[in-house]
Design a protein around this motif. Sequence first.
Motif, PDB file in Angstrom:
ATOM      1  N   ALA A 263     -10.946  -2.190  -7.578  1.00 60.07           N
ATOM      2  CA  ALA A 263      -9.903  -1.208  -7.827  1.00 60.07           C
ATOM      3  C   ALA A 263      -9.106  -0.892  -6.566  1.00 60.07           C
ATOM      4  O   ALA A 263      -8.016  -0.331  -6.635  1.00 60.07           O
ATOM      5  N   ARG A 264      -9.625  -1.246  -5.378  1.00 60.00           N
ATOM      6  CA  ARG A 264      -8.918  -0.986  -4.122  1.00 60.00           C
ATOM      7  C   ARG A 264      -7.800  -1.986  -3.884  1.00 60.00           C
ATOM      8  O   ARG A 264      -6.945  -1.753  -3.019  1.00 60.00           O
ATOM      9  N   CYS A 265      -7.821  -3.085  -4.604  1.00 56.96           N
ATOM     10  CA  CYS A 265      -6.924  -4.195  -4.267  1.00 56.96           C
ATOM     11  C   CYS A 265      -6.029  -4.588  -5.439  1.00 56.96           C
ATOM     12  O   CYS A 265      -6.409  -4.455  -6.605  1.00 56.96           O
ATOM     13  N   MET A 266      -4.863  -5.079  -5.104  1.00 57.14           N
ATOM     14  CA  MET A 266      -4.001  -5.709  -6.100  1.00 57.14           C
ATOM     15  C   MET A 266      -4.685  -6.964  -6.617  1.00 57.14           C
ATOM     16  O   MET A 266      -5.281  -7.718  -5.853  1.00 57.14           O
ATOM     17  N   LEU A 267      -4.606  -7.190  -7.917  1.00 54.24           N
ATOM     18  CA  LEU A 267      -5.198  -8.389  -8.501  1.00 54.24           C
ATOM     19  C   LEU A 267      -4.184  -9.528  -8.462  1.00 54.24           C
ATOM     20  O   LEU A 267      -3.040  -9.363  -8.904  1.00 54.24           O
ATOM     21  N   LEU A 268      -4.603 -10.642  -7.930  1.00 58.50           N
ATOM     22  CA  LEU A 268      -3.769 -11.839  -7.890  1.00 58.50           C
ATOM     23  C   LEU A 268      -4.553 -12.953  -8.572  1.00 58.50           C
ATOM     24  O   LEU A 268      -5.546 -13.435  -8.033  1.00 58.50           O
ATOM     25  N   ASP A 269      -4.144 -13.347  -9.759  1.00 57.24           N
ATOM     26  CA  ASP A 269      -4.888 -14.393 -10.449  1.00 57.24           C
ATOM     27  C   ASP A 269      -4.623 -15.750  -9.797  1.00 57.24           C
ATOM     28  O   ASP A 269      -3.781 -15.889  -8.907  1.00 57.24           O
ATOM     29  N   ALA A 270      -5.353 -16.743 -10.249  1.00 59.83           N
ATOM     30  CA  ALA A 270      -5.273 -18.068  -9.623  1.00 59.83           C
ATOM     31  C   ALA A 270      -3.859 -18.640  -9.711  1.00 59.83           C
ATOM     32  O   ALA A 270      -3.373 -19.280  -8.772  1.00 59.83           O
ATOM     33  N   THR A 271      -3.189 -18.407 -10.837  1.00 64.49           N
ATOM     34  CA  THR A 271      -1.834 -18.934 -11.006  1.00 64.49           C
ATOM     35  C   THR A 271      -0.874 -18.320  -9.997  1.00 64.49           C
ATOM     36  O   THR A 271      -0.053 -19.015  -9.385  1.00 64.49           O
ATOM     37  N   THR A 272      -0.982 -17.022  -9.796  1.00 60.96           N
ATOM     38  CA  THR A 272      -0.098 -16.337  -8.853  1.00 60.96           C
ATOM     39  C   THR A 272      -0.379 -16.770  -7.422  1.00 60.96           C
ATOM     40  O   THR A 272       0.550 -17.010  -6.630  1.00 60.96           O
ATOM     41  N   PRO A 314      -4.196  -7.491  -1.274  1.00 60.96           N
ATOM     42  CA  PRO A 314      -3.316  -6.380  -0.899  1.00 60.96           C
ATOM     43  C   PRO A 314      -3.853  -5.053  -1.435  1.00 60.96           C
ATOM     44  O   PRO A 314      -4.480  -5.002  -2.498  1.00 60.96           O
ATOM     45  N   LEU A 315      -3.593  -3.992  -0.709  1.00 54.09           N
ATOM     46  CA  LEU A 315      -4.100  -2.671  -1.072  1.00 54.09           C
ATOM     47  C   LEU A 315      -3.236  -2.042  -2.157  1.00 54.09           C
ATOM     48  O   LEU A 315      -2.075  -2.411  -2.340  1.00 54.09           O
ATOM     49  N   VAL A 316      -3.800  -1.049  -2.866  1.00 53.95           N
ATOM     50  CA  VAL A 316      -3.032  -0.331  -3.887  1.00 53.95           C
ATOM     51  C   VAL A 316      -2.967   1.162  -3.604  1.00 53.95           C
ATOM     52  O   VAL A 316      -2.262   1.886  -4.315  1.00 53.95           O
ATOM     53  N   ASP A 317      -3.673   1.641  -2.608  1.00 49.68           N
ATOM     54  CA  ASP A 317      -3.634   3.049  -2.240  1.00 49.68           C
ATOM     55  C   ASP A 317      -2.572   3.244  -1.153  1.00 49.68           C
ATOM     56  O   ASP A 317      -2.719   2.726  -0.040  1.00 49.68           O
ATOM     57  N   PRO A 318      -1.500   3.982  -1.439  1.00 47.93           N
ATOM     58  CA  PRO A 318      -0.447   4.164  -0.433  1.00 47.93           C
ATOM     59  C   PRO A 318      -0.954   4.738   0.887  1.00 47.93           C
ATOM     60  O   PRO A 318      -0.438   4.389   1.954  1.00 47.93           O
ATOM     61  N   ALA A 319      -1.982   5.607   0.829  1.00 47.07           N
ATOM     62  CA  ALA A 319      -2.509   6.187   2.060  1.00 47.07           C
ATOM     63  C   ALA A 319      -3.178   5.117   2.919  1.00 47.07           C
ATOM     64  O   ALA A 319      -3.005   5.076   4.149  1.00 47.07           O
ATOM     65  N   GLU A 320      -3.943   4.231   2.285  1.00 47.48           N
ATOM     66  CA  GLU A 320      -4.579   3.138   3.035  1.00 47.48           C
ATOM     67  C   GLU A 320      -3.533   2.184   3.608  1.00 47.48           C
ATOM     68  O   GLU A 320      -3.660   1.699   4.741  1.00 47.48           O
ATOM     69  N   MET A 638       3.554  -8.462   0.711  1.00 46.83           N
ATOM     70  CA  MET A 638       3.498  -8.190   2.153  1.00 46.83           C
ATOM     71  C   MET A 638       3.402  -6.689   2.423  1.00 46.83           C
ATOM     72  O   MET A 638       2.602  -6.243   3.259  1.00 46.83           O
ATOM     73  N   ALA A 639       4.220  -5.916   1.715  1.00 49.85           N
ATOM     74  CA  ALA A 639       4.226  -4.477   1.933  1.00 49.85           C
ATOM     75  C   ALA A 639       2.862  -3.866   1.632  1.00 49.85           C
ATOM     76  O   ALA A 639       2.362  -3.026   2.388  1.00 49.85           O
ATOM     77  N   GLN A 640       2.234  -4.312   0.541  1.00 49.73           N
ATOM     78  CA  GLN A 640       0.934  -3.744   0.170  1.00 49.73           C
ATOM     79  C   GLN A 640      -0.201  -4.295   1.014  1.00 49.73           C
ATOM     80  O   GLN A 640      -1.286  -3.716   1.050  1.00 49.73           O
ATOM     81  N   ALA A 641       0.036  -5.410   1.711  1.00 53.74           N
ATOM     82  CA  ALA A 641      -0.962  -5.915   2.666  1.00 53.74           C
ATOM     83  C   ALA A 641      -0.878  -5.167   3.988  1.00 53.74           C
ATOM     84  O   ALA A 641      -1.720  -5.386   4.869  1.00 53.74           O
ATOM     85  N   GLY A 642       0.121  -4.293   4.146  1.00 51.93           N
ATOM     86  CA  GLY A 642       0.270  -3.543   5.387  1.00 51.93           C
ATOM     87  C   GLY A 642       1.262  -4.142   6.344  1.00 51.93           C
ATOM     88  O   GLY A 642       1.454  -3.642   7.456  1.00 51.93           O
ATOM     89  N   SER A 643       1.910  -5.218   5.936  1.00 52.94           N
ATOM     90  CA  SER A 643       2.867  -5.894   6.809  1.00 52.94           C
ATOM     91  C   SER A 643       4.241  -5.243   6.713  1.00 52.94           C
ATOM     92  O   SER A 643       4.581  -4.599   5.717  1.00 52.94           O
ATOM     93  N   PHE A 644       5.042  -5.414   7.757  1.00 48.48           N
ATOM     94  CA  PHE A 644       6.454  -5.132   7.669  1.00 48.48           C
ATOM     95  C   PHE A 644       7.103  -6.306   6.930  1.00 48.48           C
ATOM     96  O   PHE A 644       6.497  -7.366   6.784  1.00 48.48           O
ATOM     97  N   ILE A 645       8.342  -6.106   6.450  1.00 48.30           N
ATOM     98  CA  ILE A 645       8.940  -7.133   5.601  1.00 48.30           C
ATOM     99  C   ILE A 645      10.347  -7.479   6.080  1.00 48.30           C
ATOM    100  O   ILE A 645      11.013  -6.675   6.739  1.00 48.30           O
TER     101      ILE A 645
END
Length: 869
Positions: A263-272, A314-320, A638-645
């Motif tokens: 639940a902490r992470c964005m789900l990325l299936d194999a196709t994506t 990638p994270l899904v909690d904006p605070a994290e 990228m944004a949800q991984a904490g990176s700048f874009i």
Amino acid sequence: MKLTPMMQQYRRLKRETPPSILMFRLGDFYEMFFEDAVTAAPILNITLTARESGRGNKVPMCGVPHHAADEYIARLVRAGHRVAVCDQMEDPAAARGLVRREVTRVVTPGTALDDGLLGEKSTNYLAAVARAGDRFGLALLDLSTGEFLVTDLAGADELLDEIARRSPSEILLPAGLEEEAPFMRRLRDAAPAMTTPLDDWRFEREEAVRALREFFRTQSLDGFGCAGLGPALTAAAAVLHYLRETRHTSLAHVTKLTAVQSARCMLLDATTQRNLEIVRNLRTGGREGTLLSVLDFTATPMGGRLLRQWLLEPLVDPAEIARRQDGVEDLRAAPAASEAVAAALRGCRDVERLISRIGCGQGNARDLLALGASLALLPALREAAAPLGSAAVGEALGMLDDLSETAGLIARGIHPEAPPGLREGGIIRDGFDPALDELRLAAREGKSWIAHLQRREAERTGIRSLKVGYNKVFGYYIEVTRPNLGAVPADYIRKQTLSTGERFVTEELKGYESKVLGAEERAAAMEYDLFQSVRAGVVAATERIQRVARGAALLDAMNSLAAAARRNGYTRPAVDDGDRIEIADGRHPVLEQALAGERFVPNDLLLDTEENQLLIITGPNMAGKSTYIRQAALLVLMAQAGSFIPASRARIGVADRIFTRVGASDELARGQSTFMVEMNETANILNNATERSLIVLDEIGRGTSTFDGISIAWAVAEYLHNSPRSRARTLFATHYHELTELEMNLPGVKNYNVAVREWNDEIIFLRKIVPGGTDKSYGIHVARLAGLPRKVIERAKDILNTLEEGCVREERLPRPEGAPAGGPQQLGLFEARPDPLAEEIRALDPDRMTPLEALAVLKRLKDRCHGPR
């Protein structure tokens, strides 16, 4: 067949070892026999010979030098084989009868510790799958780092997505599950890993919990966050059983279980993962041209592995997310501190894997030296990052324990030029142990005496060519050439005759030989014991060393994202829980780096769940539709991984999943056509997307007839717009221009197209996304750019013009060059005949037709090219 004692020993060890190629130590070689030799020889590119096995019988044999064994083992494992290594457990010179041998390790893809089998910046998971009803459990151990993950999953889809994300090298599973062909096909698609079946009883829960508690020496597993886990724990116990079976018994570096919190992470299936080319490209499976390749400026292997994990989770909690962004911003805004951190890290070796090898009992003196040198860099790393004030950097600094005592132990104990072997001496520093120093002094004095002996004997005998030598068979000897044998004194004792002379010993030489060799042998044995004590001292600090490795990796990964932001002109996106994705001047992070001297054209994006929920993107082939929609997905990731874009400004409403339906590839070997694959992927999206998801669709329905394709694409778009659960933010690129009609009836649909300019029968791609739809595909223009012959292009233009005029008969089409005069030679597509479509149209009531029905009829008329009868 009667076998020699040695071959009987070989056969016994072969029976007692799990199925594998057995490398059997014989002197300075590892030999392989029977079917193993036949299998291994062509893989290793070595000669297949034969060996006497008893009573004149010969068996196939091949061998490799023991000092190069790791390289050959790696080749066999990469070829898909398990390798059992059988070593001599005693000195053959001291053995009475047959030398005692044992299998000391079994190397498999999932249990490899050698650098030759490990990707420097990739994990190497040994996975185990367990099933309980419809639920699955997954355990993942990276033996090279000690990371041990467990998770329960709701079904096969979730399991396969997680396996695709983790990319294990080897998968253990119950024998019964391996017999289920449909599941195994899907498993191999998710990860091309070696699969190893285990007896079903290895996955019993009660035995699993007991085995795990015993291994971690705890009364309960709740302290690891594993309360309530089901089949995941049976999978974890199966991993431990397999490690015992493959002779991996020293596991001091495996210190805890970590329950994966999906639940902490964005789900990325194999196709994506595949379509977005996050860590592997579609063309070769390598990292060139991937998102990872653009962002990876890490200085250490463990930092590279952590960055890779961030991109796949990638994270899904904006605070994290904001906390990680703060760390990146801290380093990006302080170039001097950032470079100082990178400089300190560049001298750091792979601490995670070094302590793992040492903890498994496979590390040598050079591994200890590398670890010690890395630990010695910690003060410089702490000093470099000290001026930075973000919480994320502070967290990393808090992990960098003071391990100067451990580094000092290694520096005092291990010789800086220690050899790779552990039994030959030369690994312990002078001054570390007084008793060892005494033995070394005795050996040195003895050797000095022997050197003096050569000068003395040459003078005494008058034989100037006299030499004192040594070999392992005869020990020390005096060698005299044949012309000088007449001058040999009476006290010389003949030892060996050569073609060029003879070798002798004296009682005095034998006495000193015993003293020298005895001291050297005792010193080598003592050095090994001292090495083991130094290694034990280091292993005792395993958890602290692993914590330091995590802190260094965290600093390294954040510093890498900071470096990417500085070099590539990225900005910090605002990330929140809203539904709005708004990007100004967004750029594709990978393609903009690939353009040699050409400026990437930036584009804006606005998505939400209300008025801009579904964007229909039309435009010619090659204009940039696919680039634009992939770009949107990558920037959100990228944004949800904490990176700048790469954008001038951005606000990202968190996505719980990114779905992609991009491209297609025939999978005939699995009995699935392009269209079936496309429909499977579309079904997955429609059944699993939520209003928090981001969906990228590139051409739905093109693998079937035009009307079927339009119908499906239209219905999918309507479903995504109208279904309350699936009202996901969607980008839909299509050549079905009819879909632009949706904007008139569905309030959340907006049309956009990729701008082009026509000039002198040419088209110029402007690469700019602008509002509105388009009804031209410019397919013939693109065909010309692709290099189709001029005659084909001209003919296509003639046919297109005729079709657009609505012709009905073959004679009204432009006649092909060289076609015979007169009517058609056989019934053709355009020959008049009874037309069911015409009858259907006559039966329609225009006043009761919906816009969609009318559009479908017009399209069918145009495609069929039937005029009035």
